[in-house]
Scaffold this active site. Structure first.
Site, mmCIF file in Angstrom:
data_model
loop_
_atom_site.group_PDB
_atom_site.id
_atom_site.type_symbol
_atom_site.label_atom_id
_atom_site.label_comp_id
_atom_site.label_asym_id
_atom_site.label_seq_id
_atom_site.Cartn_x
_atom_site.Cartn_y
_atom_site.Cartn_z
ATOM 1 C CG HIS A 176 -2.041 0.975 1.127
ATOM 2 N ND1 HIS A 176 -1.868 2.340 1.117
ATOM 3 C CD2 HIS A 176 -3.380 0.761 1.022
ATOM 4 C CE1 HIS A 176 -3.032 2.936 1.013
ATOM 5 N NE2 HIS A 176 -3.976 2.000 0.939
ATOM 6 C CB THR B 153 -7.197 20.560 -53.036
ATOM 7 O OG1 THR B 153 -7.375 20.650 -54.454
ATOM 8 C CG2 THR B 153 -7.278 21.970 -52.463
ATOM 9 C CG HIS B 154 -8.254 16.049 -53.508
ATOM 10 N ND1 HIS B 154 -9.035 15.234 -52.728
ATOM 11 C CD2 HIS B 154 -9.008 17.149 -53.774
ATOM 12 C CE1 HIS B 154 -10.222 15.787 -52.543
ATOM 13 N NE2 HIS B 154 -10.226 16.966 -53.155
ATOM 14 C CB SER C 236 24.036 3.834 -43.007
ATOM 15 O OG SER C 236 23.110 2.941 -43.608
ATOM 16 C CE LYS D 254 17.094 9.682 -49.183
ATOM 17 N NZ LYS D 254 16.750 8.340 -48.702
ATOM 18 C CD GLU E 225 10.807 10.518 -42.387
ATOM 19 O OE1 GLU E 225 10.589 10.375 -43.594
ATOM 20 O OE2 GLU E 225 11.840 10.086 -41.834
#
Length: 434
Positions: free
Chosen positions: A74, A146-147, A269, A274, A281
């Site tokens: 407790h 849009t879309h 890597s 890149k 993300e």
């Protein structure tokens, strides 16, 4: 929360030692209230505060509580026993007339209130950055999509003004949720105040900067906590909105904005070229966790009769985790916005990439104003637009060559300018106080 996604201040706020220090705040506020009505000897609270200042509740105290809890099973009983060891004989007046949840719920609300203050400060900091970007690019033309498809001209600043408005609403929601959770409860085992008069609760609440909860049973109702978690979940969604836009804008085919890339940073890597939107993300993933934790908070609202503890285990995880994630994510988003690289030349290229298709609606309206039926004008502009898609010819040239088009060359020329589309941008900013 794992260390990677928390901050020093949130780690300290949700530590075991801080939890016990906050429990002690509540206990001493109650002892002081009892002392004021003559139920506890005068000077008791001052003596306990002096003893606590001399021997603060630290990590060693938390370890002692854990050891006692292994025996008592407790946590509050273990806490009061450890407190007696730490503070001496005066501690026998601690927890007088209270039940465990009086202390645990009131203290947890205090910690949540403090955690939300930290979150709110970060929300305001992000909003300031969004507003600065909105102002900087108030008149920077870009294509609206849009879309995922090119639609019409807009300005880059409008995107950030829109995001800033969402964070303004987040701030208001969090303020309301913080107010809702800022309640104290010392109402006893089933909410009847049988052992603690309401006046004691009122005195404790005033001492802690809270308000007495108007009605409780053995717990503060969990819809208050669910409101906090819903507000935090929406903050996570606002974070993801910005992150998702940056991820789209950084795509190779778009390249209108990108996260800053620090000296020495690597994107892959195996592929040296890149430059990935890793922070955005990461923030997208964190937002998913913040929303997922809301589900458990909603499940916690319905408890058996006057109380069970089915909510307790979930709260030990979702409350510290979600507030910590919020502060972490907001600070990381602020850093992304500080380093955001904006390519205005690329925006201009993209705006013109489809040979003027983004001006089709203006051409349609001019044809209607010149007397064509809406159906005929739409069919004409759509036919010309599809040819533009297929051949790469400019829409303006195709329309100019159409014998059915009743517009002068200068009218057509004016229709294919972004200026007409952007003439009310300043009005939108003014409506938002800028």
């Amino acid at each position: 929360m794992i260390d990677r996604y928390t901050t020093h201040d949130m780690r300290r706020l949700w530590s075991e030692a801080e939890r016990y220090r906050t429990w002690l705040e509540v206990e001493l506020a109650a002892t002081e209230a009892w002392e004021a009505v003559g139920e506890v000897p005068a000077g008791t609270t001052a003596g306990l505060r002096a003893a606590a200042a001399h021997a603060p509740l630290d990590d060693a105290f938390a370890e002692r509580v854990a050891a006692l809890e292994a025996e008592t099973r407790h946590d509050i009983v273990a806490f009061t026993r450890a407190l007696s060891e730490r503070l001496g004989p005066g501690a026998r007046y601690v927890h007088y007339g209270l039940t465990s949840t009086d202390v645990v719920d009131t203290a947890q609300n205090l910690i949540l209130r403090r955690a939300l203050a930290l979150v709110l400060a970060e929300v305001r900091a992000v909003r300031e950055r969004l507003l600065a970007l909105a102002q900087r690019h108030r008149h920077t033309p870009c294509v609206g999509r849009t879309h995922g498809i090119h639609a019409e001209p807009m300005t880059f600043g409008l995107k950030f003004l829109n995001f800033a408005a969402a964070f303004g609403r987040d701030e208001a929601r969090l303020e309301r949720a913080r107010e809702a959770i800022s309640v104290a409860m010392l109402s006893g085992s089933v909410g009847t105040y049988a052992h603690v008069p309401p006046g004691i609760e009122a005195a404790v609440a005033a001492s802690l900067g809270l308000t007495p909860d108007p009605i409780t049973n053995q717990t503060v109702a969990r819809d208050r906590h669910a409101e906090v978690m819903a507000s935090l979940a929406i903050v996570g969604t606002s974070i993801e909105r910005v992150a998702l836009e940056i991820r789209h804008l950084q795509r190779t085919e778009v390249r209108e904005a990108q996260e800053g890339f620090a000296k020495g940073q690597t994107g892959s890597s195996s592929m040296p070229h890149k430059k990935n939107p890793i922070a955005s993300e990461n923030l997208t993933g964190v937002a998913r966790l913040m929303r997922a934790n809301l589900q458990a908070a909603l499940e916690n609202v319905a408890l058996w009769h006057e109380r069970d503890i089915s909510h307790s285990a979930a709260e030990r995880v979702i409350l510290p985790d979600t507030t910590s994630l919020a502060v972490y994510a907001l600070r990381r988003l602020a850093s992304v916005l500080d380093g955001l690289v904006v390519d205005e030349a690329r925006m201009a290229e993209n705006l013109d990439a489809l040979g003027g298709l983004v001006y089709s609606q203006r051409a349609l309206h001019l044809l209607i104003e010149a007397g064509m039926s809406r159906e005929a004008a739409y069919a004409l502009v759509q036919r010309a637009s599809l040819r533009c898609w297929e051949t790469g010819e400019r829409l303006k040239d195709i329309l100019a060559a159409e014998p059915e088009v009743p517009l002068a060359s200068e009218q057509l020329e004016a229709a294919f300018s972004p200026d007409w589309y952007l003439r009310f941008v300043d009005d939108v900013f003014a409506r938002n106080g800028l």
